[in-house]
Design a protein around this motif. Structure first.
Motif, mmCIF file in Angstrom:
data_model
loop_
_atom_site.group_PDB
_atom_site.id
_atom_site.type_symbol
_atom_site.label_atom_id
_atom_site.label_comp_id
_atom_site.label_asym_id
_atom_site.label_seq_id
_atom_site.Cartn_x
_atom_site.Cartn_y
_atom_site.Cartn_z
ATOM 1 N N ILE A 39 42.338 112.174 83.387
ATOM 2 C CA ILE A 39 42.342 111.259 82.241
ATOM 3 C C ILE A 39 40.922 111.135 81.697
ATOM 4 O O ILE A 39 40.075 110.468 82.294
ATOM 5 N N PRO A 40 40.617 111.795 80.573
ATOM 6 C CA PRO A 40 39.307 111.607 79.943
ATOM 7 C C PRO A 40 39.259 110.275 79.203
ATOM 8 O O PRO A 40 40.063 110.022 78.302
ATOM 9 N N LEU A 41 38.361 109.421 79.598
ATOM 10 C CA LEU A 41 38.178 108.132 78.929
ATOM 11 C C LEU A 41 37.079 108.199 77.873
ATOM 12 O O LEU A 41 36.867 107.247 77.135
ATOM 13 N N GLY A 42 36.378 109.313 77.801
ATOM 14 C CA GLY A 42 35.351 109.556 76.788
ATOM 15 C C GLY A 42 34.888 110.989 76.910
ATOM 16 O O GLY A 42 35.090 111.638 77.936
ATOM 17 N N ILE A 84 37.917 100.898 79.328
ATOM 18 C CA ILE A 84 38.306 101.223 80.705
ATOM 19 C C ILE A 84 39.546 100.437 81.121
ATOM 20 O O ILE A 84 39.730 100.116 82.303
ATOM 21 N N ASP A 85 40.424 100.163 80.175
ATOM 22 C CA ASP A 85 41.656 99.424 80.495
ATOM 23 C C ASP A 85 42.408 100.062 81.654
ATOM 24 O O ASP A 85 42.924 99.368 82.548
ATOM 25 N N TYR A 86 42.483 101.395 81.652
ATOM 26 C CA TYR A 86 43.224 102.104 82.699
ATOM 27 C C TYR A 86 42.610 101.838 84.072
ATOM 28 O O TYR A 86 43.325 101.585 85.049
ATOM 29 N N LEU A 87 41.280 101.891 84.155
ATOM 30 C CA LEU A 87 40.619 101.656 85.449
ATOM 31 C C LEU A 87 40.770 100.206 85.885
ATOM 32 O O LEU A 87 40.932 99.918 87.083
ATOM 33 N N LEU A 88 40.709 99.289 84.948
ATOM 34 C CA LEU A 88 40.889 97.880 85.305
ATOM 35 C C LEU A 88 42.299 97.621 85.823
ATOM 36 O O LEU A 88 42.501 96.860 86.770
ATOM 37 N N GLU A 89 43.270 98.271 85.199
ATOM 38 C CA GLU A 89 44.659 98.090 85.618
ATOM 39 C C GLU A 89 44.903 98.666 87.008
ATOM 40 O O GLU A 89 45.716 98.141 87.776
ATOM 41 N N HIS A 90 44.196 99.755 87.343
ATOM 42 C CA HIS A 90 44.432 100.437 88.619
ATOM 43 C C HIS A 90 43.185 100.397 89.508
ATOM 44 O O HIS A 90 42.957 101.309 90.309
ATOM 45 N N GLN A 91 42.413 99.338 89.419
ATOM 46 C CA GLN A 91 41.118 99.326 90.100
ATOM 47 C C GLN A 91 41.242 99.396 91.612
ATOM 48 O O GLN A 91 40.354 99.910 92.296
ATOM 49 N N GLU A 447 42.661 114.629 73.522
ATOM 50 C CA GLU A 447 41.897 113.483 73.040
ATOM 51 C C GLU A 447 41.602 112.540 74.197
ATOM 52 O O GLU A 447 42.228 112.620 75.266
ATOM 53 N N ASN A 448 40.671 111.637 73.963
ATOM 54 C CA ASN A 448 40.401 110.601 74.957
ATOM 55 C C ASN A 448 41.672 109.809 75.222
ATOM 56 O O ASN A 448 42.406 109.447 74.302
ATOM 57 N N GLY A 449 41.915 109.534 76.481
ATOM 58 C CA GLY A 449 43.099 108.777 76.862
ATOM 59 C C GLY A 449 44.298 109.634 77.192
ATOM 60 O O GLY A 449 45.319 109.109 77.680
ATOM 61 N N ALA A 450 44.220 110.947 76.942
ATOM 62 C CA ALA A 450 45.345 111.819 77.279
ATOM 63 C C ALA A 450 45.561 111.827 78.790
ATOM 64 O O ALA A 450 44.616 111.929 79.562
ATOM 65 N N ARG A 451 46.806 111.724 79.192
ATOM 66 C CA ARG A 451 47.155 111.807 80.605
ATOM 67 C C ARG A 451 47.538 113.274 80.873
ATOM 68 O O ARG A 451 48.675 113.684 80.635
ATOM 69 N N GLN A 464 49.831 108.887 77.286
ATOM 70 C CA GLN A 464 48.522 108.417 76.845
ATOM 71 C C GLN A 464 48.223 107.090 77.513
ATOM 72 O O GLN A 464 49.120 106.264 77.703
ATOM 73 N N VAL A 465 46.972 106.881 77.891
ATOM 74 C CA VAL A 465 46.540 105.574 78.384
ATOM 75 C C VAL A 465 45.660 104.938 77.311
ATOM 76 O O VAL A 465 45.142 105.635 76.437
ATOM 77 N N PRO A 466 45.476 103.619 77.330
ATOM 78 C CA PRO A 466 44.586 102.995 76.338
ATOM 79 C C PRO A 466 43.190 103.582 76.434
ATOM 80 O O PRO A 466 42.621 103.710 77.527
ATOM 81 N N ALA A 467 42.652 103.999 75.323
ATOM 82 C CA ALA A 467 41.316 104.599 75.298
ATOM 83 C C ALA A 467 40.702 104.329 73.938
ATOM 84 O O ALA A 467 41.353 103.837 73.028
ATOM 85 N N GLY A 468 39.448 104.680 73.821
ATOM 86 C CA GLY A 468 38.755 104.441 72.559
ATOM 87 C C GLY A 468 37.366 103.917 72.826
ATOM 88 O O GLY A 468 36.721 104.294 73.808
ATOM 89 N N VAL A 469 36.926 103.016 71.977
ATOM 90 C CA VAL A 469 35.539 102.589 72.023
ATOM 91 C C VAL A 469 35.450 101.075 71.994
ATOM 92 O O VAL A 469 36.263 100.393 71.359
#
Length: 578
Positions: A39-42, A84-91, A447-451, A464-469
């Motif tokens: 999962i690229p977050l950036g 980093i919503d994905y990391l926070l959700e699965h920290q 793209e960023n957020g692609a699973r 897709q996971v939440p991603a962006g800036v």
């Protein structure tokens, strides 16, 4: 070699067959249906904000955490960092963090991100961690509160149960830069990190391609590789060639010399210092980030200074031929040292005819206009200006096409994921890979957020996971939205008109202030006041709520100004009851 004992032929015992050591990858084998999620977050479709999450079952490995710089259409924004919503959700699944090197686009977001996540081990080389700790201190954070683990750029790291990471040194524009081979239960993933294949780096430490070749011989399931220069044919020039070019310019210059480059380009700064000392010049530095990076690099043994770094005050009264100033501002930033020197806003120095200015960097995409503006101003002042590509004073830290082909040939990956580039660069890298004798079975541009779902036999995007800036504005992180930026752009383009109205039956009052709008004449302001008073009187008479009166002011004034001026300023009516 001294470590091999001398023996005569008849003293040697029977020759033993040498066995290549097998990599101690994860001992847990995957079932055929299992997969790794990437999962690229950036870092996808952009230069900056580099960050990855690799997940297998209930474990996550995080790589890097970088920032990007705002573009011209982002007024007031200081920095951009990944969501980093994905990391926070699965920290609770995060088992480790690996940092490839110390550039801002790979570590710059860590002071914002790390405090939000568990204190898992964070692995990085000595210089990388030194720079990270320096950044944390800037934000009032204690490095001791985090779980840093110093490793060499060629070390093996066990992350949780499922990931083993083999780091390998890659030449770049900063020391201690690594790529990585990520051993997973379904196969090997090679992540190049940022790189070029410099045969003569300043520090003499070349890329360890043997590790990549060994991984390729054993089988690489996926290659993730740096796309920055995928459009550029040939080979990226060696940093040693740039050192020679800088030496030649510094050696022949008669007046003062001002050099600007990226603050984190330790090798380039070292080349300038070496040349300055060779020709009897005292070196001073200007710019907080350059002073900080150089201090850390020097303390950790990555930079040598025969004399010392002087202050601006100390060199200000020296003869011109003894002065060299290293400064920030290579991207034309208005508040940086070079821009202030060029436009006469520097407190201690003023450029003059005969000075030499060297821009030892290339503009980041989007900064070309700002850099050109500074260069033109430097010419107006009568200085000698050296900048790429007209002069060989800068080389990229990223591989060009022939070097990218070498990596493709060494890894011979089954699947390929171009990264670290805008879409055009990723696409050109895809075409380059497809032109090889043994192209990957499949190349994905994501793209960023692609699973990204990777199995032993396939690669695909599976959601897709939440991603962006997130925008960093002063002390605020994430409180600036796209809508707020649109408002700022609107105000910058059309101006603002503020109307303060005191609603009173006896004596209503109105004040109008405009900024960035047309130079309003008395007739125009009088018409606006009449519209406001009319709305107030009607509102009082009909006992309207204040918010209704505010709307009765806003819409007629907006319509009138658009018709009278052809402009559409931001109108802010403030209505209070007296």
């Amino acid at each position: 070699m001294n470590d091999i004992p001398n023996r005569s032929p008849n003293q040697r015992g029977p020759r033993k067959r040498r066995m290549r050591p097998k990599p101690t990858g994860p001992v847990i084998l995957a079932k055929p249906s299992e997969h790794v999620e990437i999962i690229p977050l950036g870092g996808m479709g952009e230069i900056g904000k580099n960050m990855f999450a690799f997940r297998y079952h209930d474990e996550i490995l995080v790589v890097d955490g970088g920032l990007a710089f705002p573009e011209e259409h982002m007024p007031g924004v200081d920095l951009l960092i990944p969501r980093i919503d994905y990391l926070l959700e699965h920290q609770e699944l995060i088992k480790g963090w690996v940092l490839t090197h110390g550039h801002e686009d790979h570590i710059g977001a860590l002071p914002f991100i790390m405090p939000q996540l568990p204190r898992v081990p964070v692995y990085g080389a000595k210089l990388t961690l030194g720079l990270v700790k320096g950044k944390l201190e800037e934000f009032g954070l204690r490095a001791g509160d985090f779980n840093f683990k110093e490793v060499s750029p060629d070390e093996r790291i066990q992350i949780g149960r499922f990931f083993v990471v083999d780091l390998f040194r890659m030449t770049h524009s900063i020391p201690d830069n690594s790529g990585m081979i990520i051993h997973t239960p379904i196969g090997k993933i090679v992540h190049t990190g940022d790189f070029k294949l410099d045969p003569t780096p300043i520090d003499g430490k070349t890329s360890h391609l043997a590790k990549i070749a060994q991984a390729g011989a054993e089988g690489v399931l996926l290659l993730i590789a740096d796309s920055t220069n995928a459009e550029r044919p040939g080979i990226t020039p060696s940093e040693s060639e740039i050192a020679k070019g800088l030496d030649a310019i510094i050696g022949k210059a008669k007046g003062r010399i001002f050099v600007t480059t990226f603050a984190s380009h330790i090798h380039r700064i070292q080349s300038v210092i070496t040349a300055a000392e060779k020709y009897g010049r005292k070196v001073a530095m200007e710019g907080r980030s350059m002073l900080k990076f150089s201090r850390i690099a020097h303390e950790l043994g990555y930079m040598s200074v025969r004399d010392r770094i002087y202050t601006l005050d100390e060199i200000n009264h020296l003869p011109d031929e003894q002065v060299l100033v290293l400064s920030t501002g290579s991207q034309g930033q208005p508040e940086a040292a070079l821009s202030r020197l060029a436009f006469g806003g520097h407190a201690k120095f003023a450029l003059k005819p005969g000075d030499t200015v060297i821009l030892s960097s290339s503009p980041i995409p989007g900064n070309e206009e700002a850099v050109n503006r500074v260069i033109n101003q430097l010419y107006r002042l009568g200085t000698y200006v050296y900048y790429p590509p007209t002069y060989r004073v800068h080389a990229s830290g990223h591989a060009s096409q022939e070097e990218l082909k070498i990596i493709l040939n060494l890894t011979n990956p089954k699947f390929f994921l171009p990264w670290h580039g805008e879409n055009r660069q990723q696409t050109n890298f895809k075409w380059l890979a497809e032109s090889m004798g043994h192209p990957p079975q499949q190349t994905l541009i994501v793209e960023n957020g692609a699973r990204v779902k990777l199995t032993a036999d396939s690669i695909s995007v599976d959601g897709q996971v939440p991603a962006g800036v997130l925008y960093v504005d002063g002390l605020g992180v994430g409180d600036i939205t796209d809508e707020i930026l649109e408002d700022r752009q609107h105000m910058a383009a059309e101006g603002v008109v503020v109307i303060a109205a005191l609603v009173s039956r006896e004596a209503p009052t109105v004040q109008i202030v405009s900024k960035g709008f047309v130079k309003a004449g008395e007739r125009l302001l009088s018409e606006v006041r009449n519209l406001v008073f009319e709305a107030i009187h009607t509102g009082v008479r009909e006992k309207k709520r204040l918010e209704v009166i505010r709307d009765d002011i806003y819409y007629p004034v907006k319509k009138f100004l658009r018709k009278a001026t052809g402009r559409d300023p931001v109108i802010i009516p403030m209505v209070i009851e007296g």
